[in-house]
Structure formats: C-alpha cells, structure tokens
Design a protein around this motif. Structure first.
Motif, PDB file in Angstrom:
ATOM      1  N   VAL A  38    -116.065 -36.428 110.999  1.00  0.00           N
ATOM      2  CA  VAL A  38    -117.361 -36.989 110.596  1.00  0.00           C
ATOM      3  C   VAL A  38    -117.223 -37.755 109.279  1.00  0.00           C
ATOM      4  N   LEU A  39    -116.482 -37.188 108.328  1.00  0.00           N
ATOM      5  CA  LEU A  39    -116.348 -37.820 107.013  1.00  0.00           C
ATOM      6  C   LEU A  39    -115.544 -39.110 107.075  1.00  0.00           C
ATOM      7  N   GLN A  40    -114.687 -39.244 108.102  1.00  0.00           N
ATOM      8  CA  GLN A  40    -114.000 -40.526 108.284  1.00  0.00           C
ATOM      9  C   GLN A  40    -114.980 -41.603 108.748  1.00  0.00           C
ATOM     10  N   VAL A  41    -115.953 -41.187 109.554  1.00  0.00           N
ATOM     11  CA  VAL A  41    -116.959 -42.138 110.041  1.00  0.00           C
ATOM     12  C   VAL A  41    -117.922 -42.507 108.920  1.00  0.00           C
ATOM     13  N   ASP A  42    -118.368 -41.478 108.172  1.00  0.00           N
ATOM     14  CA  ASP A  42    -119.331 -41.712 107.083  1.00  0.00           C
ATOM     15  C   ASP A  42    -119.157 -40.614 106.041  1.00  0.00           C
ATOM     16  N   CYS A  43    -118.553 -40.958 104.920  1.00  0.00           N
ATOM     17  CA  CYS A  43    -118.232 -39.944 103.904  1.00  0.00           C
ATOM     18  C   CYS A  43    -119.460 -39.485 103.118  1.00  0.00           C
ATOM     19  N   SER A  44    -120.653 -40.041 103.443  1.00  0.00           N
ATOM     20  CA  SER A  44    -121.853 -39.633 102.695  1.00  0.00           C
ATOM     21  C   SER A  44    -122.608 -38.488 103.381  1.00  0.00           C
ATOM     22  N   VAL A  45    -122.086 -37.993 104.503  1.00  0.00           N
ATOM     23  CA  VAL A  45    -122.792 -36.931 105.238  1.00  0.00           C
ATOM     24  C   VAL A  45    -122.566 -35.587 104.534  1.00  0.00           C
TER      25      VAL A  45
END
Length: 231
Positions: A38-45
């Motif tokens: 998930v953090l590779q897709v969007d590190c702001s999650v």
C-alpha cells in the motif's frame, strides 16, 4: 479482497482489508507485505504506516531480530499502478476513484518524486556532516523528513543535535526512529547519550541494556554503560 485485487491490481482498499484480515489471523508476515505494498502505491496512507509499525513489533517478538529474512517477497508496484490514482480510467468510471488520503495533483507521481527528493536531501545532509557543518545538515534532514519519515534520517539528525548539544531534540528524534524500528541500535545508543547529558541516567541505562540485548558485544555501548554506572 482477492477478487477486488484481480479487478484492480494494487487497489489500496482491498490491500488494506486483506492486510487487516491477515493481521486478525495472526499471519503477520503476509499482513506486513500488504501494508508495505500500500505504501508503495501511496506513502501518505496513515493506516498502512500504523499497520507496518504493528507488524514490525509483532514480528520482532515472534521471530527475533532476523525477522526480515523470513518475509515473503514484497511485490514491486509498477509506476502504472501508482499512476492509477491520479489518471481516471474512462472505461471504468468510479473504479479508479482517488483515495481520500491521496495528496492533490497526482499522488502516484508526487509520491515517487517526493521519495527521490527526500533521498537526495538526506544525502546532502550526510555530505554536510562529513564536512562538519551539522547545523546546515539539520536543515537538510528536516526537509527530507517532511517528505519521507525514515528511521536513518531521524538518527542522522539526532547525531547532529548531539554535536550541537541540543540533547532534548536528539532524544526526540531517536524516539521517532524507534517508533519506526523498535530495536534500532543507533537510535538506542544516541538516545542513551542524549539522556545521559540530560542527567536522566535511569532511562539512559535502560536504552543501553535494550541495545545490548541485540548486540551484547557493542564496545561503545559497554563503555557508555560503565560511565553511567559511575555517574
């Protein structure tokens, strides 16, 4: 979740749901992999950051300091999947709705660019440390941390704060680093140094003892422990 991921590979919501299910089943390695993906897709999650921290702690307790060696491979998210959240698909309206946590203006691209910028700033800080310019290095590390909260950047800035005799700030940075990596040796050692200067000898000794559980023959830590016992 698997069906959803077949339809939308690297979809954030299905990955988070599957990670939570793995976590509930105490399959911590698989949960860790999904949270990291998930953090590779969007590190702001933030939910993924929290999940990684929980899984790191659980895996440390379960498998010891070598827990990372037992992990299944973490899939590499292609740039196209990162871009999905910023480029709507005309063929599937609603399927690619940007997540609520995504920053505006193309999070896939900005995340990748932000991570690269953070790495560059950290390296610039490292070069300044080598030149003895710790004050300027703090500025570079601080800029880097705004883009990416990385354990090594916190411990590097803590080293600068120690040199600048800003012991409270050094201790705070080490605490942040330990939140990301609970057994990080540099963070434990530097926080112990800072706490010693702040005359919090009990907490300083506790950090050194934690460090020595991981590295029993760490000469710098053993020497500091001797100094603390004499204090």
């Amino acid at each position: 979740c698997r069906s959803a991921l077949d339809l939308v590979p690297f979809g954030i919501k299905p990955l988070l749901r599957r990670a939570a299910a793995y976590e509930a089943l105490e399959r911590y390695q698989l949960a860790y992999v999904d949270y990291k993906t998930v953090l590779q897709v969007d590190c702001s999650v933030q939910a993924a950051h929290d999940g990684v921290n929980r899984m790191t702690k659980a895996l440390l307790e379960k498998d010891g300091v070598n827990w990372r060696q037992k992990l299944p491979p973490i899939p590499t998210v292609p740039v196209s999947a990162q871009m999905r959240w910023s480029i709507p698909s005309a063929g599937a309206p609603g399927a690619n709705t940007p997540p609520a946590t995504a920053p505006r203006g193309g999070p896939g691209e900005s995340t990748a660019a932000g991570m690269e910028r953070a790495r560059t700033l950290k390296e610039e800080g490292n070069e300044l440390v080598k030149k003895g310019n710790h004050k300027k290095a703090v500025e570079k590390y601080s800029e880097s941390l705004k883009l990416n909260q990385e354990c090594a950047t916190y411990t590097n800035r803590a080293l600068c704060y120690l040199t600048l005799k800003q012991y409270k700030e050094a201790a705070q940075d080490c605490t942040e680093a330990l939140r990301l990596d609970p057994k990080n040796v540099k963070a434990l050692y530097r926080r112990a140094q800072a706490l010693k200067e702040l005359k919090d000898y009990k907490s300083s000794i506790a950090d050194i003892k934690s460090l020595l559980k991981t590295e029993p023959k760490n000469t710098a830590a053993l020497r500091l422990l001797q100094e603390l016992n004499r204090a």
